[in-house]
Design a protein around this motif. Structure first.
Motif, PDB file in Angstrom:
ATOM      1  N   LEU A   1      -1.368  -4.908   2.951  1.00  0.00           N
ATOM      2  CA  LEU A   1      -0.351  -5.207   3.570  1.00  0.00           C
ATOM      3  C   LEU A   1       0.106  -6.761   3.317  1.00  0.00           C
ATOM      4  CD1 LEU A   1      -1.105  -3.563   6.990  1.00  0.00           C
ATOM      5  CD2 LEU A   1       0.492  -3.169   5.596  1.00  0.00           C
ATOM      6  N   PRO A   2       1.220  -7.264   3.566  1.00  0.00           N
ATOM      7  CA  PRO A   2       1.642  -8.590   3.157  1.00  0.00           C
ATOM      8  C   PRO A   2       0.890  -9.642   4.050  1.00  0.00           C
ATOM      9  CG  PRO A   2       3.677  -7.187   3.809  1.00  0.00           C
ATOM     10  CD  PRO A   2       2.383  -6.378   4.113  1.00  0.00           C
TER      11      PRO A   2
ATOM     12  N   ILE B   1       3.895  -7.912  11.170  1.00  0.00           N
ATOM     13  CA  ILE B   1       2.497  -8.129  11.147  1.00  0.00           C
ATOM     14  C   ILE B   1       2.208  -9.164  11.951  1.00  0.00           C
ATOM     15  CG2 ILE B   1       2.486  -7.325   8.349  1.00  0.00           C
ATOM     16  CD1 ILE B   1       2.659 -10.378   7.647  1.00  0.00           C
ATOM     17  N   PRO B   2       0.816  -9.382  12.079  1.00  0.00           N
ATOM     18  CA  PRO B   2       0.256 -10.320  13.134  1.00  0.00           C
ATOM     19  C   PRO B   2       0.742 -11.946  12.723  1.00  0.00           C
ATOM     20  CG  PRO B   2      -1.417  -9.590  11.898  1.00  0.00           C
ATOM     21  CD  PRO B   2      -0.353  -8.854  11.348  1.00  0.00           C
ATOM     22  N   LEU B   3       2.171 -12.200  12.490  1.00  0.00           N
ATOM     23  CA  LEU B   3       2.380 -13.752  12.640  1.00  0.00           C
ATOM     24  C   LEU B   3       2.720 -14.141  13.760  1.00  0.00           C
ATOM     25  CD1 LEU B   3       4.615 -13.412   9.318  1.00  0.00           C
ATOM     26  CD2 LEU B   3       2.398 -14.515   9.262  1.00  0.00           C
ATOM     27  N   VAL B   4       2.416 -15.495  13.848  1.00  0.00           N
ATOM     28  CA  VAL B   4       2.677 -16.111  15.036  1.00  0.00           C
ATOM     29  C   VAL B   4       4.399 -16.805  14.869  1.00  0.00           C
ATOM     30  CG1 VAL B   4       2.320 -18.292  16.679  1.00  0.00           C
ATOM     31  CG2 VAL B   4       0.591 -16.798  15.736  1.00  0.00           C
ATOM     32  N   PRO B   5       5.326 -16.580  15.737  1.00  0.00           N
ATOM     33  CA  PRO B   5       6.409 -16.794  15.329  1.00  0.00           C
ATOM     34  C   PRO B   5       6.806 -18.265  15.407  1.00  0.00           C
ATOM     35  CG  PRO B   5       6.546 -15.452  17.294  1.00  0.00           C
ATOM     36  CD  PRO B   5       4.954 -15.656  16.735  1.00  0.00           C
TER      37      PRO B   5
ATOM     38  N   VAL C   1      -2.953  -5.068   9.812  1.00  0.00           N
ATOM     39  CA  VAL C   1      -2.236  -4.072  10.616  1.00  0.00           C
ATOM     40  C   VAL C   1      -0.862  -4.564  10.230  1.00  0.00           C
ATOM     41  CG1 VAL C   1      -2.555  -5.145  12.904  1.00  0.00           C
ATOM     42  CG2 VAL C   1      -1.613  -2.867  12.672  1.00  0.00           C
ATOM     43  N   GLU C   2       0.214  -3.125  10.486  1.00  0.00           N
ATOM     44  CA  GLU C   2       1.557  -3.587  10.538  1.00  0.00           C
ATOM     45  C   GLU C   2       2.137  -2.337  11.186  1.00  0.00           C
ATOM     46  OE1 GLU C   2       5.466  -4.096   7.651  1.00  0.00           O
ATOM     47  OE2 GLU C   2       3.600  -4.068   6.711  1.00  0.00           O
TER      48      GLU C   2
ATOM     49  N   ASN D   1       5.321   3.585  13.921  1.00  0.00           N
ATOM     50  CA  ASN D   1       4.443   4.052  12.683  1.00  0.00           C
ATOM     51  C   ASN D   1       3.378   2.671  12.684  1.00  0.00           C
ATOM     52  OD1 ASN D   1       5.779   6.160  11.530  1.00  0.00           O
ATOM     53  ND2 ASN D   1       7.349   4.926  11.284  1.00  0.00           N
ATOM     54  N   VAL D   2       2.032   2.955  12.427  1.00  0.00           N
ATOM     55  CA  VAL D   2       1.181   2.185  12.558  1.00  0.00           C
ATOM     56  C   VAL D   2       0.335   2.066  11.157  1.00  0.00           C
ATOM     57  CG1 VAL D   2      -1.272   1.474  13.314  1.00  0.00           C
ATOM     58  CG2 VAL D   2       0.512   2.511  14.939  1.00  0.00           C
ATOM     59  N   PHE D   3       0.070   1.122  10.362  1.00  0.00           N
ATOM     60  CA  PHE D   3      -0.199   1.129   9.194  1.00  0.00           C
ATOM     61  C   PHE D   3      -1.472   0.054   9.107  1.00  0.00           C
ATOM     62  CE2 PHE D   3       4.321   1.244   8.682  1.00  0.00           C
ATOM     63  CZ  PHE D   3       4.659   2.439   8.012  1.00  0.00           C
ATOM     64  N   LEU D   4      -2.735   0.478   8.607  1.00  0.00           N
ATOM     65  CA  LEU D   4      -3.815  -0.088   8.809  1.00  0.00           C
ATOM     66  C   LEU D   4      -4.658  -0.109   7.619  1.00  0.00           C
ATOM     67  CD1 LEU D   4      -5.233   1.722  11.983  1.00  0.00           C
ATOM     68  CD2 LEU D   4      -4.578  -0.603  11.924  1.00  0.00           C
ATOM     69  N   THR D   5      -5.164  -1.325   7.156  1.00  0.00           N
ATOM     70  CA  THR D   5      -5.862  -1.429   5.786  1.00  0.00           C
ATOM     71  C   THR D   5      -7.145  -0.510   5.908  1.00  0.00           C
ATOM     72  OG1 THR D   5      -6.685  -3.614   6.554  1.00  0.00           O
ATOM     73  CG2 THR D   5      -4.520  -3.435   5.122  1.00  0.00           C
ATOM     74  N   ASP D   6      -7.754  -0.609   7.129  1.00  0.00           N
ATOM     75  CA  ASP D   6      -8.972  -0.040   7.911  1.00  0.00           C
ATOM     76  C   ASP D   6      -8.889   1.000   8.712  1.00  0.00           C
ATOM     77  OD1 ASP D   6     -11.699   0.929   8.224  1.00  0.00           O
ATOM     78  OD2 ASP D   6     -12.515  -1.183   8.189  1.00  0.00           O
ATOM     79  N   LEU D   7      -8.579   2.326   8.481  1.00  0.00           N
ATOM     80  CA  LEU D   7      -8.534   3.308   9.520  1.00  0.00           C
ATOM     81  C   LEU D   7      -9.567   3.270  10.818  1.00  0.00           C
ATOM     82  CD1 LEU D   7      -6.914   6.175   7.728  1.00  0.00           C
ATOM     83  CD2 LEU D   7      -5.933   4.893   9.216  1.00  0.00           C
ATOM     84  N   SER D   8     -10.689   2.579  10.383  1.00  0.00           N
ATOM     85  CA  SER D   8     -11.815   2.521  11.455  1.00  0.00           C
ATOM     86  C   SER D   8     -11.323   1.690  12.660  1.00  0.00           C
ATOM     87  CB  SER D   8     -13.104   2.333  11.149  1.00  0.00           C
ATOM     88  OG  SER D   8     -13.114   0.639  10.769  1.00  0.00           O
ATOM     89  N   HIS D   9     -10.142   0.904  12.553  1.00  0.00           N
ATOM     90  CA  HIS D   9      -9.575   0.243  13.658  1.00  0.00           C
ATOM     91  C   HIS D   9      -8.766   1.295  14.519  1.00  0.00           C
ATOM     92  CE1 HIS D   9     -11.349  -3.538  12.327  1.00  0.00           C
ATOM     93  NE2 HIS D   9     -10.919  -3.377  11.233  1.00  0.00           N
TER      94      HIS D   9
END
Length: 128
Positions: free
Chosen positions: A112-113, A34-38, A118-119, A77-85
């Motif tokens: 998603l977590p 997911i979009p976490l900054v390391p 996106v994940e 595999n791409v997981f989206l909470t909004d498929l418009s993206h």
């Protein structure tokens, strides 16, 4: 076949009971990113494009730790909470991948977590 755990501090640490990646033979299974900054383990700031880019950067870091790159991705595999993206994912993906592109699935999910939009996870093949 020996199972090798892949880990890097250049991608977010696992936030659950999983490894960043597992290598079996020449195949590497990358856990979802997911979009976490390391460095901070906080969500990236910015719009959806910033989220998608952060996820690709995280996947790239784990792929490199495994001895590969995004060029070695066989399946994404791409997981989206909004498929418009989805068109945005395609646009950004073109900055990270070149032809021939990997096989891919895009799945709409309810959540998603960490409230990520996106994940993505991937399978790399390092053989040849």
């Amino acid at each position: 076949m020996k199972k090798e755990i892949i880990s890097t501090d250049k991608a977010p640490a696992a936030i659950g009971t999983y490894s960043q990646a597992v290598k079996m033979g020449s195949t590497v299974y990358l856990s979802g990113q997911i979009p976490l900054v390391p460095e901070t383990m906080e969500m990236v700031t910015g719009d959806m494009e910033a989220q998608v880019r952060r996820v690709f950067d995280n996947l790239q870091a784990v792929a490199q730790a495994a001895g590969g790159s995004l060029a070695d991705v066989a399946k994404l595999n791409v997981f989206l909470t909004d498929l418009s993206h989805f068109p945005l994912v395609n646009e950004v993906m073109a900055d990270y991948f070149s032809q021939p592109y990997p096989a891919r699935a895009a799945i709409g999910v309810a959540a998603l977590p960490r409230d990520a939009g996106v994940e993505m996870d991937a399978v790399l093949e390092l053989g040849d």
